[in-house]
Design a protein around this motif. Sequence first.
Motif, PDB file in Angstrom:
ATOM      1  N   GLY A  62     -35.273  -8.214  10.176  1.00 39.10           N
ATOM      2  CA  GLY A  62     -36.563  -7.567  10.367  1.00 39.10           C
ATOM      3  C   GLY A  62     -37.603  -8.501  10.956  1.00 39.10           C
ATOM      4  N   ALA A  63     -37.546  -9.785  10.582  1.00 40.36           N
ATOM      5  CA  ALA A  63     -38.543 -10.738  11.062  1.00 40.36           C
ATOM      6  C   ALA A  63     -38.455 -10.928  12.574  1.00 40.36           C
ATOM      7  N   PHE A  64     -37.251 -11.102  13.090  1.00 38.84           N
ATOM      8  CA  PHE A  64     -37.103 -11.251  14.537  1.00 38.84           C
ATOM      9  C   PHE A  64     -37.530  -9.979  15.267  1.00 38.84           C
ATOM     10  N   LEU A  65     -37.199  -8.822  14.686  1.00 42.72           N
ATOM     11  CA  LEU A  65     -37.606  -7.572  15.314  1.00 42.72           C
ATOM     12  C   LEU A  65     -39.128  -7.477  15.381  1.00 42.72           C
ATOM     13  N   TYR A  66     -39.799  -7.801  14.285  1.00 42.16           N
ATOM     14  CA  TYR A  66     -41.255  -7.705  14.261  1.00 42.16           C
ATOM     15  C   TYR A  66     -41.907  -8.707  15.206  1.00 42.16           C
ATOM     16  N   ALA A  67     -41.332  -9.884  15.341  1.00 41.68           N
ATOM     17  CA  ALA A  67     -41.874 -10.856  16.295  1.00 41.68           C
ATOM     18  C   ALA A  67     -41.842 -10.278  17.706  1.00 41.68           C
ATOM     19  N   SER A  95     -33.175  -2.589   6.639  1.00 42.48           N
ATOM     20  CA  SER A  95     -33.298  -3.986   6.213  1.00 42.48           C
ATOM     21  C   SER A  95     -34.149  -4.095   4.949  1.00 42.48           C
ATOM     22  N   ILE A  96     -35.205  -3.306   4.854  1.00 41.69           N
ATOM     23  CA  ILE A  96     -36.052  -3.338   3.658  1.00 41.69           C
ATOM     24  C   ILE A  96     -35.296  -2.795   2.448  1.00 41.69           C
ATOM     25  N   THR A  97     -34.587  -1.683   2.644  1.00 42.30           N
ATOM     26  CA  THR A  97     -33.816  -1.099   1.547  1.00 42.30           C
ATOM     27  C   THR A  97     -32.747  -2.061   1.049  1.00 42.30           C
ATOM     28  N   GLY A 144     -42.004  -7.943   3.722  1.00 42.69           N
ATOM     29  CA  GLY A 144     -43.084  -7.628   4.644  1.00 42.69           C
ATOM     30  C   GLY A 144     -43.830  -8.854   5.118  1.00 42.69           C
ATOM     31  N   ALA A 145     -44.059  -9.805   4.206  1.00 45.28           N
ATOM     32  CA  ALA A 145     -44.787 -11.016   4.578  1.00 45.28           C
ATOM     33  C   ALA A 145     -44.061 -11.796   5.660  1.00 45.28           C
ATOM     34  N   LEU A 146     -42.762 -11.974   5.489  1.00 48.35           N
ATOM     35  CA  LEU A 146     -42.006 -12.749   6.468  1.00 48.35           C
ATOM     36  C   LEU A 146     -41.784 -11.968   7.753  1.00 48.35           C
ATOM     37  N   GLN A 147     -41.635 -10.643   7.632  1.00 46.54           N
ATOM     38  CA  GLN A 147     -41.461  -9.847   8.835  1.00 46.54           C
ATOM     39  C   GLN A 147     -42.735  -9.817   9.663  1.00 46.54           C
ATOM     40  N   TYR A 148     -43.847  -9.456   9.023  1.00 47.84           N
ATOM     41  CA  TYR A 148     -45.101  -9.410   9.764  1.00 47.84           C
ATOM     42  C   TYR A 148     -45.581 -10.810  10.125  1.00 47.84           C
ATOM     43  N   GLY A 149     -45.257 -11.788   9.247  1.00 51.15           N
ATOM     44  CA  GLY A 149     -45.636 -13.152   9.566  1.00 51.15           C
ATOM     45  C   GLY A 149     -44.977 -13.630  10.844  1.00 51.15           C
ATOM     46  N   SER A 150     -43.763 -13.161  11.092  1.00 53.71           N
ATOM     47  CA  SER A 150     -43.099 -13.534  12.338  1.00 53.71           C
ATOM     48  C   SER A 150     -43.838 -12.970  13.537  1.00 53.71           C
ATOM     49  N   GLY A 151     -44.572 -11.882  13.312  1.00 51.12           N
ATOM     50  CA  GLY A 151     -45.370 -11.329  14.398  1.00 51.12           C
ATOM     51  C   GLY A 151     -46.456 -12.289  14.854  1.00 51.12           C
ATOM     52  N   ILE A 152     -46.874 -13.195  13.951  1.00 53.50           N
ATOM     53  CA  ILE A 152     -47.851 -14.216  14.331  1.00 53.50           C
ATOM     54  C   ILE A 152     -47.295 -15.049  15.472  1.00 53.50           C
ATOM     55  N   PHE A 153     -46.011 -15.395  15.368  1.00 50.49           N
ATOM     56  CA  PHE A 153     -45.400 -16.217  16.403  1.00 50.49           C
ATOM     57  C   PHE A 153     -45.186 -15.408  17.680  1.00 50.49           C
ATOM     58  N   SER A 156     -29.094 -12.785  12.976  1.00 46.75           N
ATOM     59  CA  SER A 156     -29.419 -12.766  11.554  1.00 46.75           C
ATOM     60  C   SER A 156     -28.500 -11.829  10.798  1.00 46.75           C
ATOM     61  N   THR A 157     -28.236 -10.675  11.391  1.00 44.90           N
ATOM     62  CA  THR A 157     -27.382  -9.692  10.730  1.00 44.90           C
ATOM     63  C   THR A 157     -25.932 -10.147  10.682  1.00 44.90           C
ATOM     64  N   THR A 158     -25.412 -10.625  11.793  1.00 46.73           N
ATOM     65  CA  THR A 158     -23.989 -10.958  11.861  1.00 46.73           C
ATOM     66  C   THR A 158     -23.649 -12.265  11.155  1.00 46.73           C
ATOM     67  N   LEU A 159     -24.600 -13.197  11.051  1.00 50.61           N
ATOM     68  CA  LEU A 159     -24.302 -14.497  10.474  1.00 50.61           C
ATOM     69  C   LEU A 159     -24.614 -14.596   8.988  1.00 50.61           C
ATOM     70  N   LEU A 160     -25.590 -13.818   8.494  1.00 52.19           N
ATOM     71  CA  LEU A 160     -26.041 -14.010   7.128  1.00 52.19           C
ATOM     72  C   LEU A 160     -25.619 -12.917   6.161  1.00 52.19           C
ATOM     73  N   LEU A 161     -25.349 -11.728   6.645  1.00 51.29           N
ATOM     74  CA  LEU A 161     -24.900 -10.683   5.736  1.00 51.29           C
ATOM     75  C   LEU A 161     -23.464 -10.956   5.306  1.00 51.29           C
ATOM     76  N   PRO A 162     -23.032 -10.393   4.177  1.00 53.70           N
ATOM     77  CA  PRO A 162     -21.702 -10.702   3.634  1.00 53.70           C
ATOM     78  C   PRO A 162     -20.582 -10.418   4.622  1.00 53.70           C
ATOM     79  N   ALA A 163     -19.507 -11.198   4.516  1.00 55.63           N
ATOM     80  CA  ALA A 163     -18.371 -11.018   5.417  1.00 55.63           C
ATOM     81  C   ALA A 163     -17.761  -9.630   5.281  1.00 55.63           C
ATOM     82  N   LYS A 164     -17.725  -9.088   4.066  1.00 56.89           N
ATOM     83  CA  LYS A 164     -17.106  -7.778   3.859  1.00 56.89           C
ATOM     84  C   LYS A 164     -17.848  -6.674   4.596  1.00 56.89           C
ATOM     85  N   PHE A 165     -19.128  -6.928   4.909  1.00 60.69           N
ATOM     86  CA  PHE A 165     -19.925  -5.957   5.651  1.00 60.69           C
ATOM     87  C   PHE A 165     -19.340  -5.729   7.037  1.00 60.69           C
TER      88      PHE A 165
END
Length: 428
Positions: A237-242, A343-345, A363-372, A402-411
């Motif tokens: 979500g953070a990269f998307l919001y940026a 992502s929020i759910t 929300g803080a990290l997602q919208y905070g990325s919008g600062i950048f 972010s999705t492919t590297l950090l979410l569980p392998a079983k996903f």
Amino acid sequence: MSLPLRIKSSKNRVITEPIPLKPGWYILSVLSLLMGFASISTDLYLPAMPLMGRSLGADAGMIELTISGYLIGFSLGQLFWGPISDRYGRRPSVAVGLIMFVIGSAGCALADSTNQLIIWRIVQAIGACAGVALSRAMVRDLYEGNRAAQMLSTLITVMAIAPLIGPSVGGQILAFSGWRAIFWVLVGVGVITLAALLTIPETLPAARRNHEPLGRAMLRYITILRDKRVLGYIGTGAFLYAGMYAYVAGTPFAYISYYHVPAENYGLLFGLGIVGIMLANILNSRLVLRYGYDKVLLAGCFVCALAAIVTAIAAGSGWGGLWGLVVPLLVFASTTGLIVANSITGAMALFPERAGAVSALTGALQYGSGIFGSGLLGVFADGTPCPMGWIIAFCGIGCLLSTTLLLPAKFRKPGLTANTEAHNTKKY
């Protein structure tokens, strides 16, 4: 006024939980309005940004920093509202936030310099973020798992009406009354929303609140961030919001200044992206019940990255002119409907007993990325759409990684998702 409770036992423990209710359209409408404060506060004045710069004697980069300043307040403020609402309840926390929003909006209307405008935008944002972050937690109070993702998508679809008409309404207000009147309209919106909030029930009963000291509750953010799955959801979500805030800050100048689109018509082009977000959210609300929010999230990230790369190519080469830029931006923006709610759910499902804190942190990290995103655009703005395009491309690729590297392998295995039944049935 709060939700009724029921008592159940589990392994020699007594658990107090809310009796499942089916909220009426009125409660859901108020939650949608609260979710819309992020876009209402910004989209309404987008067409006025060039005129605001001339009126206050500021260049495009300085005016774009009013968005960055807003995001600073919006992102950091959520970190406080989350634990506060987990302890004192959702409704009183949102009420205080709305009062701050009204004060900040009035300050923006009276500002006579860019610096003053930025400061009041920060105050406005700290108030607005309470409604956005805590309305998501209120949905989590009422629903779980894929059903929560479905309801978030539905509410976001309704909420999207605000940014859909916001730039157009802002353009009309600008034409008849000037840019300051836009902020007085926001004062009125805040007062009306506060009145509506006081008529809906509290969704977090006292028995389910977290009564630990606020300082200790703030430190719990560290525990939450140690979970790699949470980092995966938040990073997506953070990269998307940026990228989205680079889009929000950059398109007024790309469309109006570079491609000479009349300011009153900017809202029509911006509205195409909102329609795309609404349609994607409608699609998401159907897909999550069939495939699970993790699989839909991954598909949305693939489309997001592809559209972002095409946007960078079009912005840098000028290929296709105005519509060569508008079309891939439309697709990029539309993927918000497949990414945000899921992502929020996913993040809140991992720590349901701290839904307010997790929603606030997300929300803080997602919208905070919008600062950048918007801040980088202010730094590298050169009068062309090129900087916006490359920032969006970087963010789209980061969203996918972010999705492919950090979410569980079983996903990533066919037929399995991270949101298993055990994952979704954690109890308070």
